[in-house]
Structure formats: structure tokens, C-alpha cells
Write a protein that holds these residues in place. Sequence first.
Motif, PDB file in Angstrom:
ATOM      1  N   ARG A   1       0.827  -1.209   0.000  1.00  0.00           N
ATOM      2  CA  ARG A   1       0.000   0.000   0.000  1.00  0.00           C
ATOM      3  C   ARG A   1       0.861   1.259   0.000  1.00  0.00           C
ATOM      4  O   ARG A   1       0.541   2.251  -0.643  1.00  0.00           O
ATOM      5  CB  ARG A   1      -0.927  -0.006   1.211  1.00  0.00           C
ATOM      6  CG  ARG A   1      -2.004  -1.078   1.152  1.00  0.00           C
ATOM      7  CD  ARG A   1      -2.855  -1.075   2.399  1.00  0.00           C
ATOM      8  NE  ARG A   1      -3.867  -2.111   2.328  1.00  0.00           N
ATOM      9  CZ  ARG A   1      -4.715  -2.382   3.323  1.00  0.00           C
ATOM     10  NH1 ARG A   1      -4.641  -1.686   4.459  1.00  0.00           N
ATOM     11  NH2 ARG A   1      -5.612  -3.323   3.194  1.00  0.00           N
ATOM     12  N   SER A   2       1.967   1.207   0.776  1.00  0.00           N
ATOM     13  CA  SER A   2       2.863   2.357   0.804  1.00  0.00           C
ATOM     14  C   SER A   2       3.455   2.626  -0.570  1.00  0.00           C
ATOM     15  O   SER A   2       3.571   3.784  -1.003  1.00  0.00           O
ATOM     16  CB  SER A   2       3.992   2.107   1.824  1.00  0.00           C
ATOM     17  OG  SER A   2       4.914   3.166   1.812  1.00  0.00           O
ATOM     18  N   ILE A   3       3.819   1.578  -1.287  1.00  0.00           N
ATOM     19  CA  ILE A   3       4.361   1.723  -2.647  1.00  0.00           C
ATOM     20  C   ILE A   3       3.305   2.313  -3.573  1.00  0.00           C
ATOM     21  O   ILE A   3       3.590   3.221  -4.366  1.00  0.00           O
ATOM     22  CB  ILE A   3       4.849   0.361  -3.173  1.00  0.00           C
ATOM     23  CG1 ILE A   3       6.060  -0.117  -2.363  1.00  0.00           C
ATOM     24  CG2 ILE A   3       5.208   0.440  -4.655  1.00  0.00           C
ATOM     25  CD1 ILE A   3       6.504  -1.528  -2.685  1.00  0.00           C
ATOM     26  N   GLN A   4       2.090   1.823  -3.462  1.00  0.00           N
ATOM     27  CA  GLN A   4       1.022   2.313  -4.320  1.00  0.00           C
ATOM     28  C   GLN A   4       0.686   3.770  -4.041  1.00  0.00           C
ATOM     29  O   GLN A   4       0.401   4.538  -4.965  1.00  0.00           O
ATOM     30  CB  GLN A   4      -0.216   1.430  -4.150  1.00  0.00           C
ATOM     31  CG  GLN A   4      -0.014   0.015  -4.693  1.00  0.00           C
ATOM     32  CD  GLN A   4      -1.163  -0.908  -4.353  1.00  0.00           C
ATOM     33  OE1 GLN A   4      -1.928  -0.638  -3.425  1.00  0.00           O
ATOM     34  NE2 GLN A   4      -1.282  -1.998  -5.099  1.00  0.00           N
ATOM     35  N   ARG A   5       0.718   4.166  -2.773  1.00  0.00           N
ATOM     36  CA  ARG A   5       0.437   5.567  -2.426  1.00  0.00           C
ATOM     37  C   ARG A   5       1.463   6.517  -3.051  1.00  0.00           C
ATOM     38  O   ARG A   5       1.166   7.675  -3.317  1.00  0.00           O
ATOM     39  CB  ARG A   5       0.423   5.741  -0.906  1.00  0.00           C
ATOM     40  CG  ARG A   5      -0.839   5.229  -0.231  1.00  0.00           C
ATOM     41  CD  ARG A   5      -0.973   5.785   1.177  1.00  0.00           C
ATOM     42  NE  ARG A   5       0.110   5.338   2.029  1.00  0.00           N
ATOM     43  CZ  ARG A   5       0.067   4.247   2.788  1.00  0.00           C
ATOM     44  NH1 ARG A   5      -1.011   3.491   2.776  1.00  0.00           N
ATOM     45  NH2 ARG A   5       1.086   3.911   3.547  1.00  0.00           N
ATOM     46  N   LYS A   6       2.669   6.012  -3.272  1.00  0.00           N
ATOM     47  CA  LYS A   6       3.722   6.845  -3.864  1.00  0.00           C
ATOM     48  C   LYS A   6       3.768   6.728  -5.382  1.00  0.00           C
ATOM     49  O   LYS A   6       4.712   7.198  -6.017  1.00  0.00           O
ATOM     50  CB  LYS A   6       5.078   6.465  -3.270  1.00  0.00           C
ATOM     51  CG  LYS A   6       5.174   6.778  -1.780  1.00  0.00           C
ATOM     52  CD  LYS A   6       6.525   6.373  -1.206  1.00  0.00           C
ATOM     53  CE  LYS A   6       6.605   6.686   0.281  1.00  0.00           C
ATOM     54  NZ  LYS A   6       7.906   6.271   0.869  1.00  0.00           N
ATOM     55  N   GLY A   7       2.751   6.089  -5.954  1.00  0.00           N
ATOM     56  CA  GLY A   7       2.672   6.018  -7.415  1.00  0.00           C
ATOM     57  C   GLY A   7       3.277   4.769  -8.020  1.00  0.00           C
ATOM     58  O   GLY A   7       3.295   4.625  -9.244  1.00  0.00           O
ATOM     59  N   GLY A   8       3.781   3.873  -7.193  1.00  0.00           N
ATOM     60  CA  GLY A   8       4.378   2.647  -7.702  1.00  0.00           C
ATOM     61  C   GLY A   8       3.349   1.548  -7.874  1.00  0.00           C
ATOM     62  O   GLY A   8       2.159   1.721  -7.611  1.00  0.00           O
ATOM     63  N   ARG A   9       3.818   0.408  -8.329  1.00  0.00           N
ATOM     64  CA  ARG A   9       2.943  -0.730  -8.566  1.00  0.00           C
ATOM     65  C   ARG A   9       3.509  -1.934  -7.819  1.00  0.00           C
ATOM     66  O   ARG A   9       4.663  -2.303  -8.015  1.00  0.00           O
ATOM     67  CB  ARG A   9       2.866  -1.030 -10.064  1.00  0.00           C
ATOM     68  CG  ARG A   9       1.903  -2.157 -10.433  1.00  0.00           C
ATOM     69  CD  ARG A   9       1.680  -2.149 -11.945  1.00  0.00           C
ATOM     70  NE  ARG A   9       0.865  -3.287 -12.367  1.00  0.00           N
ATOM     71  CZ  ARG A   9       1.362  -4.402 -12.879  1.00  0.00           C
ATOM     72  NH1 ARG A   9       2.687  -4.524 -13.034  1.00  0.00           N
ATOM     73  NH2 ARG A   9       0.582  -5.393 -13.251  1.00  0.00           N
ATOM     74  N   ALA A  10       2.731  -2.517  -6.960  1.00  0.00           N
ATOM     75  CA  ALA A  10       3.179  -3.649  -6.159  1.00  0.00           C
ATOM     76  C   ALA A  10       2.232  -4.823  -6.356  1.00  0.00           C
ATOM     77  O   ALA A  10       1.014  -4.670  -6.365  1.00  0.00           O
ATOM     78  CB  ALA A  10       3.230  -3.273  -4.678  1.00  0.00           C
ATOM     79  N   ILE A  11       2.815  -5.997  -6.559  1.00  0.00           N
ATOM     80  CA  ILE A  11       2.031  -7.217  -6.731  1.00  0.00           C
ATOM     81  C   ILE A  11       2.501  -8.234  -5.699  1.00  0.00           C
ATOM     82  O   ILE A  11       3.701  -8.480  -5.571  1.00  0.00           O
ATOM     83  CB  ILE A  11       2.211  -7.806  -8.145  1.00  0.00           C
ATOM     84  CG1 ILE A  11       1.766  -6.797  -9.208  1.00  0.00           C
ATOM     85  CG2 ILE A  11       1.437  -9.113  -8.291  1.00  0.00           C
ATOM     86  CD1 ILE A  11       2.065  -7.250 -10.620  1.00  0.00           C
ATOM     87  N   PHE A  12       1.571  -8.804  -4.962  1.00  0.00           N
ATOM     88  CA  PHE A  12       1.903  -9.817  -3.969  1.00  0.00           C
ATOM     89  C   PHE A  12       1.694 -11.196  -4.572  1.00  0.00           C
ATOM     90  O   PHE A  12       0.636 -11.496  -5.126  1.00  0.00           O
ATOM     91  CB  PHE A  12       1.038  -9.661  -2.722  1.00  0.00           C
ATOM     92  CG  PHE A  12       1.244 -10.751  -1.705  1.00  0.00           C
ATOM     93  CD1 PHE A  12       2.355 -10.750  -0.877  1.00  0.00           C
ATOM     94  CD2 PHE A  12       0.335 -11.792  -1.604  1.00  0.00           C
ATOM     95  CE1 PHE A  12       2.556 -11.760   0.050  1.00  0.00           C
ATOM     96  CE2 PHE A  12       0.526 -12.811  -0.673  1.00  0.00           C
ATOM     97  CZ  PHE A  12       1.640 -12.781   0.147  1.00  0.00           C
ATOM     98  N   VAL A  13       2.724 -12.022  -4.495  1.00  0.00           N
ATOM     99  CA  VAL A  13       2.633 -13.397  -4.983  1.00  0.00           C
ATOM    100  C   VAL A  13       3.068 -14.325  -3.854  1.00  0.00           C
ATOM    101  O   VAL A  13       4.198 -14.223  -3.365  1.00  0.00           O
ATOM    102  CB  VAL A  13       3.531 -13.626  -6.218  1.00  0.00           C
ATOM    103  CG1 VAL A  13       3.419 -15.079  -6.686  1.00  0.00           C
ATOM    104  CG2 VAL A  13       3.167 -12.672  -7.339  1.00  0.00           C
ATOM    105  N   GLU A  14       2.177 -15.205  -3.419  1.00  0.00           N
ATOM    106  CA  GLU A  14       2.527 -16.155  -2.365  1.00  0.00           C
ATOM    107  C   GLU A  14       3.222 -17.364  -2.980  1.00  0.00           C
ATOM    108  O   GLU A  14       2.730 -17.963  -3.934  1.00  0.00           O
ATOM    109  CB  GLU A  14       1.273 -16.600  -1.617  1.00  0.00           C
ATOM    110  CG  GLU A  14       1.581 -17.524  -0.444  1.00  0.00           C
ATOM    111  CD  GLU A  14       0.346 -17.856   0.360  1.00  0.00           C
ATOM    112  OE1 GLU A  14       0.457 -18.675   1.300  1.00  0.00           O
ATOM    113  OE2 GLU A  14      -0.721 -17.290   0.066  1.00  0.00           O
TER     114      GLU A  14
END
Length: 227
Positions: A1-14
Motif C-alpha cells: 500500500r505504501s508503494i502504491q500511495r507513492k505512485g508505484g505498482r506492487a504485486i503480492f505473490v505467495e
Amino acid sequence: RSIQRKGGRAIFVELDLDARPAEIARALAGKQVTLLVNNAGTMGGQVGRTLRVNLCGPTALTLALLPSLRACKGGGRIVNVGSSSHLRAADVRLSAVDASVDRSLAAYAQSKLGLMHLSLLLRDACENEHITVCDCHPGIVWTPMLRNFYGERLCSLLQRCGAASRLFRTPDQGAATVLCACLEPAAALTDHRMRARRRDDLKRGANYWVNCQRDSGRAASPESRDR
């Protein structure tokens, strides 16, 4: 969420890093990777689990992601987070299915030595490719993992007398060295003229980071260098 708030894109893969490399590769298919930080760690538990989490898992993940790192136009980077405890291990002999408890942290030390050996092999394998391989020692960090190993009683005593803040680094302080290894300009290590001059240094461990600086080649932290 912190990455997304700064304009980045984060994907979680288990991922289950006990799985085979091919299964890991399928789980990550189509995802571009430019930086891999192998930071998985456990200590003081079963010998086999320590080796699987600290060494076998990162090795399988790295091999699965090598094709994506090789395809990265700007040059991929692998950062293996180690420990000065590798100096306590002569080699890696313990079994990954050993259920005994690693009370002396011998398995932990061997797993970190094995991770450094992985880095050396990767540097040789990727010598003519734009992939940077770094090792780093974040210091002895006051993490939940370390506190769990010491136990609640000792940790409470260390905190009450102020020794914890004097003897150990905070997680942010430990992460600083890892970030330096991650963010050093790629040109410093991928320029062909630099590579020709520094190939031998890199194989000796000159791309080992301690205290936010690249070590001179001895690959040891100040607190353990003379032991």
C-alpha cells in the motif's frame, strides 16, 4: 500500500519455496524482475528448516528468476542478505531434513556461508551478462527473529538496562546497508572497462556490503573480522 500511495505498482505473490524451481517459475510467469533481494531468514529452529528457508529456498527462487533478470534491459541485480556468522562455518554439511534444534546456530552459519557460495557461482555464471550480484551484512539487528532466539526474559533485561539499543541495530539501520547494495548505480559494476579491472576483486568478495559501504574484499564485518 505504501508503494502504491507513492505512485508505484506492487504485486503480492505467495510462494512455497519448498516447491521445485519450475513451479516457482510458473507462479512468476510474465512478471518482469529487475531486482531480487534474498532476505528470507530463520534461526534457532530445526536444522533442516533453517537450511531450507535460508539457503535452498533463495537458491531455487534465484534460479527460477534468472531468465527474467537476464532479459532486463538495464541490467538485473541480485542482493543476498547474509551475516557475519558465515565466518563460523567451514563448509555446508548439515542435512535439509534434519529435525534437530539448531541451538548453537551452526546451521544458521552454514546457511549464510552457502548463500555466499551461491553469489560466487552466480558471478561466474553471469560474468558476461549485465547482472550484478551483491552480498551484504546488515549488522546484528534487533528483530523479532533475534528476540525470539534470545527469549523474553533476556530480551526484557537487555531493554531495561539499555543494552539492546547499544549492542544492536534497529531494523531501519540494518536495512540501510541492504538499500545501498540495491541502489548503487548499475554503471559502477556493469561498465566493461570497470569489469575488466575489478573481476578478481569481485570474486574475492569486494561486492560485499557492510555499514553502507562496499567492503575492501575481506567480506567480514568489523565485529567479527579479527576473530
